[in-house]
Design an enzyme around this catalytic site. Sequence first.
Site: not given
Length: 368
Positions: A28, A102, A178, A181, A183, A230, A238, A319
Amino acid sequence: MSTSTKLFEPFKLGPLTLPNRLVMAPLTRNRAVPPGMVPSPLAIEYYGQRASAGLLVTEASQVSQQGQGYQDTPGIYSRDQVAGWRKVIQRVHERGGRIFIQIWHVGRVSHTSLQPGGGKPVAPSAIRAKGKTFVGGQFTEISEPRALELSEIPGIIEDFRRGAANALEAGFDGVEIHGANGYLLDQFAKDGSNKRTDAYGGGSENRARLMLEVAKVVAAETGADRTGIRISPVTPANDVSDSNPQPLFDYIVSQLDALKLTYIHVIEGATGGPRDIAPFDYASLRKRFRGAYVANNGYDFALASKVLEAGAADLIAFGKPFISNPDLVERLKRGAPLNEWDKATFYGGGAKGYTDYPTLSETAEAAQ
């Protein structure tokens, strides 16, 4: 440095032949152009600079306005966004690269200022995440969410399907879902954030239902051999957690295997943090999945080479090293030093810290 490592060997990923096994992880960068959340002209050069990666995976791109959680992140739900991404893809393809998008929905990790009509972010359950999002040029407390109504869930699934269809129209080589993480799909899967009592809550099979239904429709739209996902079994990112992640993700990956997805992209440990944050048998996932295993989190040349040689992964995602080293593949091949990244320019801004990191050849020319 020896180039006999498998890191630089070709790999067949569905219909694609990757020239090496380095994947640029989704990162991001908060540089989309408001108000339409269209990839900026700078993104064309940014991704084009990194086209030597075996596979590029774009920054996460929301499948709807509701799915946005941070300022200036691109989408894949409007005609202007499709057109913007098409220019990025053209540049990557001109430079011989391969690129997946993604697609995401952030769920509760959002702020009312980003939501349609200033409404509450949506979640499996009305549990506020501890953490911050990035709005108004600063990190801000995440807003209190509301629980999705059962009647709204088909619309979420349709948003992902439409995002995948738009990705194909734009010219992407494939799609990564996605599911990691903390979400939306991860929020549904894990019992720390999902307290529902309907068909999408309770036991692990119910909690995994939304992730698997999304994977099914995206694979049907894009082609399973062009669809990856992923996941992050134990990351605390998060504010998500599960009381028993091993059987949950063993089940999820077994079901993803049945869908014949082309890869699973696994964050091993805490995203951007310790790899050993919690016990988890990643080899168990690899045994259950016949597609490619993309390993992610804290990899350098030595660890990547070791894991590939042992057969514990097929591809390695890098990354932050790709942020500051557009020619990361070449640098690793030569054993050359890496540019250091500037964390202050990760999120938002312009060319500085985005498209101005020098390649080896540019550094050499500047020294002459």
